[in-house]
Design an enzyme around this catalytic site. Structure first.
Site, PDB file in Angstrom:
ATOM      1  N   SER A  22      25.038 -36.813  40.091  1.00 37.64           N
ATOM      2  CA  SER A  22      26.082 -35.910  39.647  1.00 37.64           C
ATOM      3  C   SER A  22      25.635 -35.138  38.400  1.00 37.64           C
ATOM      4  O   SER A  22      24.656 -34.404  38.444  1.00 37.64           O
ATOM      5  CB  SER A  22      27.373 -36.703  39.405  1.00 37.64           C
ATOM      6  OG  SER A  22      28.470 -35.847  39.194  1.00 37.64           O
ATOM      7  N   ASP A  48      32.204 -33.989  49.474  1.00 36.69           N
ATOM      8  CA  ASP A  48      31.965 -33.718  48.059  1.00 36.69           C
ATOM      9  C   ASP A  48      32.091 -32.226  47.826  1.00 36.69           C
ATOM     10  O   ASP A  48      31.431 -31.428  48.493  1.00 36.69           O
ATOM     11  CB  ASP A  48      30.559 -34.195  47.695  1.00 36.69           C
ATOM     12  CG  ASP A  48      30.199 -33.946  46.243  1.00 36.69           C
ATOM     13  OD1 ASP A  48      31.049 -33.453  45.474  1.00 36.69           O
ATOM     14  OD2 ASP A  48      29.052 -34.260  45.871  1.00 36.69           O
ATOM     15  N   HIS A  57      31.847 -37.867  46.791  1.00 39.59           N
ATOM     16  CA  HIS A  57      31.064 -37.775  45.561  1.00 39.59           C
ATOM     17  C   HIS A  57      31.115 -39.110  44.813  1.00 39.59           C
ATOM     18  O   HIS A  57      32.161 -39.735  44.698  1.00 39.59           O
ATOM     19  CB  HIS A  57      31.645 -36.674  44.672  1.00 39.59           C
ATOM     20  CG  HIS A  57      30.840 -36.406  43.449  1.00 39.59           C
ATOM     21  ND1 HIS A  57      29.809 -35.501  43.419  1.00 39.59           N
ATOM     22  CD2 HIS A  57      30.913 -36.927  42.194  1.00 39.59           C
ATOM     23  CE1 HIS A  57      29.284 -35.466  42.212  1.00 39.59           C
ATOM     24  NE2 HIS A  57      29.934 -36.328  41.447  1.00 39.59           N
TER      25      HIS A  57
END
Length: 368
Positions: free
Chosen positions: A197, A292, A322
């Site tokens: 991320s 995501d 995610h």
């Protein structure tokens, strides 16, 4: 003398056991609790993911405020990580410091037997939350499965330290670790970078800055569902804006904390996808999740690198959301697959044949 377990540790252990029990329920029972199957963009959400989302969404989401929210969010991230890490994988682990751009940074070294390369890891958390402990389970599993050293770095967090603090910390930490490679039993040209991320964003941007400054570039880059474009208006950002862990509100909040108002979010030194010339960047393993909002921009970054001649392995977990990799209790097998793909990437892009018999090589894994 036996260690006295704190209330927080006991609570996390109990919650972890509850999660393990839920995941072990029969499929029909889980479906009853989770509700009807959810579909987006031709993909079906994983049942276990949907069950965990159902439980998470049952609690109200407090209003996000740049002043009061970060401490609460950091504490919550530590609690959730303790629950989702599952059983601790034993291996030699040591806490050290590495150079940052302004001050020494905490780091944690995971040293599986026989490792002859290292992965410098930058944790996720929207540049606002996360630390060495929140990603301990993920780093342990990656190190153990891939058979490579992992060095997790705790960079400075926003909003106290906005852009470019974390980016410059990533560059400084990588450069310092390369200069000390012998300390970790590896050669300087066998140091890769990676992150999940926000950490994937840092790893991608660090590669670009190292190349632009004519500094040694990493052996490879492992990017798990990275943000690559602060200006993105992709289909996945629209269809997955709400209800799937990372929401549009979350993205706006993290961006507001991280990027000062005077910074152009679409500038090449801010959004990795806007880089002028990605040719010469290190081989990349880019992992995406079907549910995501950052999915499409990560796809675009993979294409951008490929078009520039960079070796890219792109693997998508179609049914996950995610952040799935940081819950190794529920998604440990996916993390194992990522580690296998990473080991294969190193083997096929210059790492020696020492690991030719690794799980990845034996499995003959491919990618979409």
């Amino acid at each position: 003398m036996k260690a006295i377990r704190t209330g927080a540790a006991v609570g996390a252990s109990s919650a972890s056991a509850t999660m393990r029990g839920m995941l072990a329920l029969p499929t029909r029972v889980k479906r009853k609790f989770a509700g009807p199957a959810i579909h987006r963009d031709g993909l079906e959400l994983d049942l276990d993911t949907q069950l965990l989302l159902r439980l998470s969404n049952a609690f109200p989401r407090p209003r996000l405020d740049p002043v009061t929210s970060p401490p609460r969010m950091r504490a919550a991230a530590r609690r959730m990580a303790a629950i989702g890490r599952g059983r601790t994988i034993a291996m030699p682990v040591s806490d050290i410091t590495v150079a940052g751009a302004a001050t020494p940074l905490p780091a944690r070294v995971y040293s599986p037997d026989g490792a002859d390369s290292a992965l410098v890891w930058f944790h996720g958390g929207g540049w606002v939350v996360g630390d060495l402990d929140t990603h301990d389970g993920l780093c342990r599993r990656l190190a153990a499965r891939a058979g490579r050293t992992v060095i997790s770095v705790g960079y400075r967090l926003a909003p106290q330290h906005p852009y470019p603090a974390a980016v410059e910390d990533a560059v400084a930490a990588y450069t310092d670790i390369v200069s000390r490679a012998a300390q970790f039993g590896i050669a300087p040209d066998r140091v890769a970078v990676g992150g999940d991320s926000a950490g994937g964003y840092l790893a991608a941007l660090a590669c670009q800055r190292l190349a632009a400054r004519d500094l040694p570039i990493p052996a490879a880059q492992l990017l798990l569902y990275p943000l690559t474009d602060f200006t993105a208006t992709t289909g996945s950002r629209a269809t997955l804006a709400h209800g799937f862990d990372l929401t549009r509100t979350d993205l706006e909040f993290f961006s507001r904390c991280f990027l000062p108002r005077h910074i152009d979010p679409g500038a090449p030194d801010v959004s990795p996808l806007a880089v002028h010339d990605p040719g010469g960047l290190p081989p990349a393993l880019i992992v995406t999740a079907g549910f995501d909002p950052l999915r499409d921009e990560a796809h675009a970054y993979a294409r951008r690198l490929r078009d520039a001649g960079v070796t890219v392995t792109h693997h998508q977990f179609d049914s996950y959301t995610h952040g799935f990799a940081n819950n190794t209790l529920a998604f440990g097998s996916a993390v194992d697959q990522i580690a296998d793909l990473y080991a294969t990437l190193l083997t096929t892009t210059g790492d020696d044949a020492t690991h030719a018999s690794s799980p990845a090589a034996q499995a003959g894994l491919s990618h979409p």
